[in-house]
Write an enzyme that holds these catalytic residues in place. Structure first.
Site, PDB file in Angstrom:
ATOM      1  N   CYS A 162      22.165   0.178  21.962  1.00 39.12           N
ATOM      2  CA  CYS A 162      22.834  -1.113  22.200  1.00 39.12           C
ATOM      3  C   CYS A 162      24.254  -0.809  22.655  1.00 39.12           C
ATOM      4  O   CYS A 162      24.894   0.099  22.130  1.00 39.12           O
ATOM      5  CB  CYS A 162      22.854  -1.934  20.913  1.00 39.12           C
ATOM      6  SG  CYS A 162      23.568  -3.579  21.144  1.00 39.12           S
ATOM      7  N   CYS A 206      26.778  -1.306  12.445  1.00 35.48           N
ATOM      8  CA  CYS A 206      25.379  -1.174  12.877  1.00 35.48           C
ATOM      9  C   CYS A 206      25.098   0.221  13.438  1.00 35.48           C
ATOM     10  O   CYS A 206      25.813   0.694  14.323  1.00 35.48           O
ATOM     11  CB  CYS A 206      25.078  -2.239  13.937  1.00 35.48           C
ATOM     12  SG  CYS A 206      23.443  -2.063  14.667  1.00 35.48           S
ATOM     13  N   ASN A 263      23.216  -2.613   4.809  1.00 32.53           N
ATOM     14  CA  ASN A 263      22.336  -1.451   4.632  1.00 32.53           C
ATOM     15  C   ASN A 263      23.065  -0.202   5.117  1.00 32.53           C
ATOM     16  O   ASN A 263      23.361  -0.088   6.296  1.00 32.53           O
ATOM     17  CB  ASN A 263      21.043  -1.639   5.438  1.00 32.53           C
ATOM     18  CG  ASN A 263      20.187  -2.746   4.864  1.00 32.53           C
ATOM     19  OD1 ASN A 263      19.912  -2.768   3.673  1.00 32.53           O
ATOM     20  ND2 ASN A 263      19.791  -3.683   5.703  1.00 32.53           N
ATOM     21  N   GLY A 279      18.952  -3.156  19.946  1.00 33.18           N
ATOM     22  CA  GLY A 279      19.373  -3.793  21.189  1.00 33.18           C
ATOM     23  C   GLY A 279      19.753  -5.250  21.065  1.00 33.18           C
ATOM     24  O   GLY A 279      19.483  -5.903  20.061  1.00 33.18           O
ATOM     25  N   GLU A 280      20.405  -5.736  22.113  1.00 36.29           N
ATOM     26  CA  GLU A 280      20.827  -7.133  22.175  1.00 36.29           C
ATOM     27  C   GLU A 280      19.873  -7.847  23.145  1.00 36.29           C
ATOM     28  O   GLU A 280      19.962  -7.670  24.364  1.00 36.29           O
ATOM     29  CB  GLU A 280      22.282  -7.192  22.662  1.00 36.29           C
ATOM     30  CG  GLU A 280      22.777  -8.562  23.040  1.00 36.29           C
ATOM     31  CD  GLU A 280      22.467  -9.666  22.020  1.00 36.29           C
ATOM     32  OE1 GLU A 280      22.882  -9.562  20.871  1.00 36.29           O
ATOM     33  OE2 GLU A 280      21.786 -10.642  22.409  1.00 36.29           O
ATOM     34  N   CYS A 335      17.549  -3.674   8.351  1.00 36.82           N
ATOM     35  CA  CYS A 335      18.427  -4.195   9.416  1.00 36.82           C
ATOM     36  C   CYS A 335      19.575  -3.248   9.687  1.00 36.82           C
ATOM     37  O   CYS A 335      20.265  -2.833   8.760  1.00 36.82           O
ATOM     38  CB  CYS A 335      19.098  -5.492   8.977  1.00 36.82           C
ATOM     39  SG  CYS A 335      18.002  -6.824   8.739  1.00 36.82           S
ATOM     40  N   CYS A 380      28.739  -2.960  17.317  1.00 37.37           N
ATOM     41  CA  CYS A 380      29.185  -3.629  16.092  1.00 37.37           C
ATOM     42  C   CYS A 380      29.472  -2.536  15.065  1.00 37.37           C
ATOM     43  O   CYS A 380      28.691  -1.581  14.934  1.00 37.37           O
ATOM     44  CB  CYS A 380      28.119  -4.599  15.575  1.00 37.37           C
ATOM     45  SG  CYS A 380      27.779  -5.896  16.783  1.00 37.37           S
ATOM     46  N   CYS A 419       9.208  -6.664  13.835  1.00 36.55           N
ATOM     47  CA  CYS A 419      10.583  -6.638  14.325  1.00 36.55           C
ATOM     48  C   CYS A 419      10.606  -5.755  15.575  1.00 36.55           C
ATOM     49  O   CYS A 419      10.335  -4.557  15.513  1.00 36.55           O
ATOM     50  CB  CYS A 419      11.472  -6.060  13.216  1.00 36.55           C
ATOM     51  SG  CYS A 419      13.193  -5.907  13.672  1.00 36.55           S
ATOM     52  N   GLU A 449      12.437   2.036  17.993  1.00 36.33           N
ATOM     53  CA  GLU A 449      11.729   1.851  16.729  1.00 36.33           C
ATOM     54  C   GLU A 449      11.214   0.424  16.616  1.00 36.33           C
ATOM     55  O   GLU A 449      11.822  -0.511  17.114  1.00 36.33           O
ATOM     56  CB  GLU A 449      12.661   2.178  15.555  1.00 36.33           C
ATOM     57  CG  GLU A 449      13.077   3.631  15.604  1.00 36.33           C
ATOM     58  CD  GLU A 449      13.963   4.059  14.453  1.00 36.33           C
ATOM     59  OE1 GLU A 449      14.068   5.267  14.236  1.00 36.33           O
ATOM     60  OE2 GLU A 449      14.552   3.206  13.773  1.00 36.33           O
TER      61      GLU A 449
END
Ligand code: SAH
Ligand code: SF4
Length: 367
Positions: free
Chosen positions: A114, A121, A300, A169-170, A343, A118, A107, A94
């Site tokens: 990922c 997330c 969020n 992703g990181e 986010c 976390c 963004c 996305e």
């Protein structure tokens, strides 16, 4: 598109030049092609006016300039746009555009999913993970520019002014492709976005932080979220490998920090977890002496998440403590929450949430 042809979006400028030379094209063709692709958004060789007819035909046989396949576009009430992109291997990513008064921010995703999990997330819950290629990263920016008719890239009043590597992703676990695509975005002969307008966000992959500062010189955002190791180990598990003190020391030495070039500390506000006044005071102590901005992000929510957003009162108290200590501390307003573009909400499986359902969702906290 034939797999035998070369995707030119995967090339750095130097690689494009080598490609031209090794195919017996004059070296200056690389500069011409680069400008057509990245200044004008041109996809077709026959539209590249200053290239000879025979070279255009030859280029057509050996190379192509693709666009990513968009499977859905969602538009939020607040103007935020989200693209669901289907890659050639059918995996999905996305990309989000966030218009603001003084800027327009894209963004970008750096990986499919990922690996870092976390706990707050949505992206981290996605099973399938792979690195994106440079072409897939730069391709996201190009599709946004196409959609917004933002070519040629240097025009006055351009809509895309800022880039954040804060999608799926990181980015520092895909350093090679991410750094190549950032260099393409920064190229003066192309999209020409200044390093001061590009921000790379990381959960703290220490070995690549200094490298990013030296090679790219972009702004750094650190997903901090906790100010002690036991809690950060739970929220951001990569902390078990790269702990807080090492992370802070690495950031203290980030190249060229100054009052006009500060580190952004991202801090997701989780009710009853990391949002007390003591947490705020410890945060201030932890980063003391580092040129810093603090970005408080109200959590969020996403389907199935078990955290809650901090109350407005505790976010305000927290913000006041860090501001009284002299740090800028904007509270990030959730953008595009009604289309799951905020986010931490990005996950390619959003297509499973039916559109009718998405339209009924109302932002939970607007600050
Ligand atoms: N992987 C990178 C960049 C992508 S995430 C990183 O972690 O830094 C962009 C920011 O959104 C990060 O600070 C991330 O921690 C935060 N985030 C993740 N999930 C969130 C959620 N549900 N609500 C609010 N912020 C979230
Ligand atoms: Fe990955 Fe960043 Fe999400 Fe953590 S917050 S799981 S590092 S995308």
């Amino acid at each position: 598109m034939s797999k035998l042809k070369q995707n030119l979006l995967d090339f750095s400028f130097d690689e494009l030049q080598t490609f031209c030379i090794s195919n017996n094209l004059p070296k200056f063709r690389a500069t011409q092609i680069w400008r057509w692709i990245y200044c004008f958004g041109t996809q077709l060789f026959h539209e590249m006016k200053n290239i000879s007819k025979s070279d255009k035909a030859f280029l057509d046989q050996i190379a192509y300039v693709p666009r990513l396949n968009v499977s859905e576009i969602y538009e939020s009430k607040d103007g935020t746009i989200k693209w669901l992109v289907k890659l050639d291997d059918n995996s999905e990513i996305e990309t989000v555009y966030i218009p603001q008064d003084d800027r327009g921010t894209v963004c970008l995703s750096s990986q499919v999913g990922c690996t870092l999990n976390c706990s707050f997330c949505h992206t981290g819950t996605q099973a399938l993970v792979r690195n994106l290629t440079a072409g897939e990263i730069i391709g996201q920016l190009m599709l946004v520019m196409d959609h917004l008719k933002d070519w040629p890239s240097g025009k006055n009043g351009r809509k895309v002014t800022n880039i954040v590597m804060m999608g799926m992703g990181e980015p520092l676990l895909n350093y090679e492709e991410v750094s190549k695509s950032i260099k393409i975005m920064m190229s003066d002969d192309g999209i020409s976005i200044s390093r001061r307008r590009i921000t790379l966000s990381t959960s703290g992959i220490i070995p690549y932080i200094d490298k990013a500062g030296t090679d790219l010189g972009v702004n750094l955002a650190i997903s901090l979220h906790a100010v002690n190791d036991p809690l950060r180990n739970k929220l951001v598990p990569i902390n078990k490998k790269y702990n807080l003190q090492e992370l802070i020391n690495t950031c203290r030495n980030y190249p060229n920090l100054s009052n006009s070039r500060r580190i952004t500390w991202e801090y997701v506000m989780l009710r009853g977890i990391n949002d007390t006044e003591d947490d705020a005071k410890n945060l201030v102590k932890l980063i003391s002496g580092i040129p810093s901005k603090i970005n408080l992000i109200p959590f969020n929510p996403w389907p199935g998440s078990f955290f809650e957003t901090s109350t407005k009162q505790s976010i305000d108290n927290f913000a006041k403590i860090v501001m009284d200590a002299g740090f800028a501390s904007p509270v990030r307003k959730p953008r595009g929450q009604d289309i799951y573009a905020a986010c931490g909400q990005l996950k390619s499986e959003t297509e499973k949430i039916r559109k009718s359902q998405i339209n009924k969702l109302v932002p939970l906290h607007t600050i």
